[in-house]
Design a protein around this motif. Sequence first.
Motif, PDB file in Angstrom:
ATOM      1  N   VAL A 170       0.880  -1.165   0.000  1.00  0.00           N
ATOM      2  CA  VAL A 170       0.000   0.000   0.000  1.00  0.00           C
ATOM      3  C   VAL A 170       0.918   1.215   0.000  1.00  0.00           C
ATOM      4  N   TYR A 171       0.841   2.000  -1.046  1.00  0.00           N
ATOM      5  CA  TYR A 171       1.812   3.077  -1.233  1.00  0.00           C
ATOM      6  C   TYR A 171       1.326   4.376  -0.590  1.00  0.00           C
ATOM      7  N   ILE A 172       2.207   5.001   0.185  1.00  0.00           N
ATOM      8  CA  ILE A 172       1.911   6.280   0.817  1.00  0.00           C
ATOM      9  C   ILE A 172       2.540   7.402  -0.003  1.00  0.00           C
ATOM     10  N   ASN A 173       2.118   8.609   0.254  1.00  0.00           N
ATOM     11  CA  ASN A 173       2.745   9.751  -0.412  1.00  0.00           C
ATOM     12  C   ASN A 173       4.171   9.903   0.108  1.00  0.00           C
ATOM     13  N   ALA A 174       5.096  10.159  -0.811  1.00  0.00           N
ATOM     14  CA  ALA A 174       6.497  10.317  -0.421  1.00  0.00           C
ATOM     15  C   ALA A 174       6.639  11.466   0.566  1.00  0.00           C
ATOM     16  N   GLU A 175       7.440  11.241   1.603  1.00  0.00           N
ATOM     17  CA  GLU A 175       7.587  12.247   2.659  1.00  0.00           C
ATOM     18  C   GLU A 175       8.639  13.297   2.328  1.00  0.00           C
ATOM     19  N   ILE A 176       9.562  12.975   1.438  1.00  0.00           N
ATOM     20  CA  ILE A 176      10.503  13.967   0.908  1.00  0.00           C
ATOM     21  C   ILE A 176      10.636  13.728  -0.590  1.00  0.00           C
ATOM     22  N   THR A 177      11.167  14.713  -1.288  1.00  0.00           N
ATOM     23  CA  THR A 177      11.229  14.663  -2.748  1.00  0.00           C
ATOM     24  C   THR A 177      11.992  13.441  -3.261  1.00  0.00           C
ATOM     25  N   GLU A 178      13.097  13.110  -2.583  1.00  0.00           N
ATOM     26  CA  GLU A 178      13.946  11.995  -3.052  1.00  0.00           C
ATOM     27  C   GLU A 178      13.195  10.666  -3.079  1.00  0.00           C
TER      28      GLU A 178
END
Length: 473
Positions: free
Chosen positions: A8-16
């Motif tokens: 289950v994919y979450i929104n990336a917490e930092i750009t990288e």
Amino acid sequence: MTYFENAVYINAEITEYEGHPLINALPLINSPQETAQLIRRIPEVRPEEIILPAHIRRHAMLRIMDGFLYPTKAHLQLEQTISSMIRQGYLSRNIADKSYQETLNNTADFQSKNRNAGNEALVSSVIGCSGAGKSTAVKAILSGYPQVIMHSEYQHVQLVWLKVECPHDASIKSLCINFFRALDSALGNNSQYEKQYVKPRANAEMLLGDFARIAALHSIGLLVIDEIQHLERSNSGISEKILRFFVQLTNTIKLPILFVGTPKAYEIFSPSMRSARRASQFGSINWSRFNTANKTGKGSDWDRFFTQLWSLQWFKSPQPLTEEIKNLFWDYSQGIAHVAVTLFYLCQTRAVTIGREIINKQLVDTIFNEELHMIRPMIRALQSGVEDEIQKYADLEIPKASLVQNDMVYVEEAVIKENKNSELTKLQQLISMLEQMGIGDDIAPVVAEQAVEELPNGSIFDLIIKRQLRWPV
């Protein structure tokens, strides 16, 4: 039956981390407060058990041995290290990118590659005396991650972490057997990999190559090598070859490796391995005993640890904690967590057995001398404070010579000593404010200390703002 968690994919917490399925399928990055809550283990003392006969109560008391873990600053540091290593190691292994296949192809001629550890070395270590809780801490932190994640969209099985024990005979074949067995256990393979690769004619080069290929194939996020000091038992050629293999593994397929071991491990790290550890952005953690300089101070790690431990009493009339008892347990455990927990458990079981439910100096003396006599020479060596005596027992203490290179440790200690009064006041204020904000009084001190360490010159308001931004309730 092995459980595979569907990604289950979450929104990336930092750009990288954007567009990296292996990273975005992981749990959210923990704050120090969340870490403390995650790994905290406090057994339950049920009221109805207190009136049970002594021989039954003894069984309930075993929860002290099996289920007590109290978080300290070292636990928070280790969790942050592990969290960073896993995610950084996945950056160059993106299963959503066509270049991922090239990473797998790089392992085809793995043994022919001869790469030196560079600035990207994904290596760290946790070194400390036996019984200090290193392996328990690592296990507790890893439990916050699903071990196996299925990415149906990419037809890929991700192994987030794998813990392998360094074999007692320190041989390459035994190490590879342990690796494949751990892999089979995690994947529910019923020894598929062990049977496929561990064959009578398989030599060391073949086994290490298979090790690397399978590690890359399953996108292992972190490889934990426990009991690394066992390499000391092999000849120098074998131990250096294994260590070079690990460095090569992290450089070639970007697999982070965490070594866990006793102070003996310092003797076996080759110059190339020391270079890799220095080059690593994750550094190393010296998992020491509880701080001797602050062992009796209110609010110290030892004070919080032992106060919580002391509350686990199956006595009909719980006994209040005194400074005398706390100092006595320190003296007999020398700040080694496992020894303190064991001594407390044995004292309590003896007290209920003889029908005098009180732990006093006489009882502690008796239990230490009668039931912990095997470790008495080691404890006496630590009590003496004499370096030569301590070093007779290689698992006890990190040699001071090994710590000389950590100049920053001494700088930090000098700064702390110089600013002791002002920092203590700031720390107390922050702890009080965190408790008022609803954070438990057992976790607030750990979170506050972390904030002060990260922002030592900040005002109390800066620290509160930092906590609100990064460590939301």
